[in-house]
Design a protein around this motif. Structure first.
Motif, mmCIF file in Angstrom:
data_model
loop_
_atom_site.group_PDB
_atom_site.id
_atom_site.type_symbol
_atom_site.label_atom_id
_atom_site.label_comp_id
_atom_site.label_asym_id
_atom_site.label_seq_id
_atom_site.Cartn_x
_atom_site.Cartn_y
_atom_site.Cartn_z
ATOM 1 N N ARG A 80 0.272 -12.263 -3.946
ATOM 2 C CA ARG A 80 -0.266 -10.905 -4.004
ATOM 3 C C ARG A 80 -1.769 -10.917 -3.753
ATOM 4 N N VAL A 84 -3.907 -9.145 -0.583
ATOM 5 C CA VAL A 84 -5.015 -8.220 -0.827
ATOM 6 C C VAL A 84 -6.266 -8.718 -0.101
ATOM 7 N N SER A 87 -6.012 -8.577 3.766
ATOM 8 C CA SER A 87 -5.948 -7.216 4.301
ATOM 9 C C SER A 87 -7.333 -6.605 4.497
ATOM 10 N N VAL A 105 5.035 -3.256 -7.452
ATOM 11 C CA VAL A 105 4.419 -2.891 -6.178
ATOM 12 C C VAL A 105 3.055 -2.222 -6.334
ATOM 13 N N LEU A 108 -0.314 -3.151 -4.508
ATOM 14 C CA LEU A 108 -0.587 -2.824 -3.112
ATOM 15 C C LEU A 108 -1.644 -1.740 -2.964
ATOM 16 N N CYS A 111 -4.829 -3.091 -1.603
ATOM 17 C CA CYS A 111 -4.864 -3.575 -0.226
ATOM 18 C C CYS A 111 -5.477 -2.534 0.703
ATOM 19 N N ARG A 113 -4.315 -0.649 3.373
ATOM 20 C CA ARG A 113 -2.954 -0.355 3.812
ATOM 21 C C ARG A 113 -2.845 -0.055 5.301
ATOM 22 N N ALA A 116 -2.070 -4.255 5.606
ATOM 23 C CA ALA A 116 -0.983 -4.892 4.865
ATOM 24 C C ALA A 116 0.345 -4.183 5.124
ATOM 25 N N LEU A 139 6.577 2.751 -2.501
ATOM 26 C CA LEU A 139 5.822 2.201 -1.382
ATOM 27 C C LEU A 139 5.366 3.316 -0.445
ATOM 28 N N VAL A 144 2.183 2.463 2.076
ATOM 29 C CA VAL A 144 2.402 1.105 2.565
ATOM 30 C C VAL A 144 3.385 1.129 3.731
#
Length: 295
Positions: A80, A84, A87, A105, A108, A111, A113, A116, A139, A144
């Motif tokens: 994970r 991150v 990204s 999740v 995320l 990140c 996005r 990622a 998500l 995401v």
């Protein structure tokens, strides 16, 4: 060391443990020892540091990374954290991972996005349907990019139909042909109704002598830095960390008789799948999906 303008790295470290025990997977419920987990964490950290360093060492090269662990990576904090970090690197175009989506999740949200993405697989015997669907919806709420897939076994068909009906139209549902299974035309039509690209997975692709991007702009990297053309060819091109692989990058034909895995045959040039999946090759999302371009 001189790298091409774009390079895709398919990374597979020592991790081989998984929290699922799917009967079609040889790594089901395998446990890594603490020593093996520490080795995997160290190998991944070294790889991520190398990717980060290319901003200065190989200016102008754009990198993309797909994690393809034998086990489930996202239940491990270091995967994970790696996604991150990668990204947010400006020279990384995409970072994606294959996952069963069993873990949380919310991470995320940290990140970028735009960079990622997830390649997720639903395993009907391993997780409650509603739990998996709820994670897919989360998500989407998080913004995401992700695809959802399932193995095309007869006992999965009803659940796959339900999943296609419940997922938003702009989420691509892919179907992998079950390994070693021969599909009648009627069976294949059932799966193709869910995934119009199922014909690419139905049969192995003759590949010997055909041009392939692997070994040129796509390479496989193992935990110790050994670089090969792809996961399915044993010949070594060199090592990532001493730069010896770079001088052996060049266009070349495939030496294997057939290629039957998406992470391999997507790079076969005569299939034209880079255009089909333009902008989503690593996360397995067709170009224009949900906006009239692929359905």
């Amino acid at each position: 060391m001189s790298l091409p303008p774009t390079l895709t790295l398919l990374y597979r470290g020592p991790l081989a443990s998984c929290d699922y025990d799917c009967p079609y997977c040889p790594f089901a419920k395998r446990r890594d020892t603490p020593e093996q987990l520490r080795a995997d964490r160290a190998a991944l950290a070294r790889f991520v540091d190398w990717v980060a360093a290319q901003a200065e060492q190989s200016p102008g090269t754009r990198l993309s990374v797909l994690f393809t662990p034998w086990g489930e990576g996202l239940v491990r904090s270091w995967y994970r954290a790696a996604i991150v970090r990668l990204s947010h690197l400006p020279h990384v175009e995409r970072v994606a991972i294959q996952t069963n989506l069993s873990g949380r999740v919310e991470w995320l949200a940290d990140c970028d996005r735009a960079t990622a993405a997830l390649w997720t697989t639903f395993h009907p015997t391993q997780t409650p349907y509603d739990r998996f669907l709820a994670k897919c919806r989360r998500l989407r709420d998080l913004g995401v990019r992700f695809s959802v897939g399932i193995v095309g076994l007869p006992e999965h068909l009803a659940r796959a139909r339900r999943l296609r009906a419940d997922l938003p139209d702009d989420v691509y549902l892919w179907v992998n042909a079950a390994e070693g299974r021969t599909y009648t035309d009627e069976e294949a039509a059932d799966w193709q109704a869910l995934d119009p690209l199922f014909p690419y997975s139905r049969h192995p692709h003759p590949s010997r002598g055909l041009p392939c991007r692997t070994g040129d702009t796509v390479v496989s990297v193992s935990g110790d830095g050994t670089v090969r053309r792809c996961h399915f060819l044993p010949t070594e091109l060199g090592n990532l960390y001493d730069g010896s692989f770079a001088r052996r990058l060049r266009p070349r034909p495939c030496p294997a008789a057939t290629c039957d895995c998406h992470i391999g045959y997507v790079h076969l040039e005569p299939l034209g799948l880079y255009e089909v999946f333009r902008g989503g090759v690593l996360e397995r999302i067709p170009a224009g999906w949900g906006s009239g371009g692929a359905r």
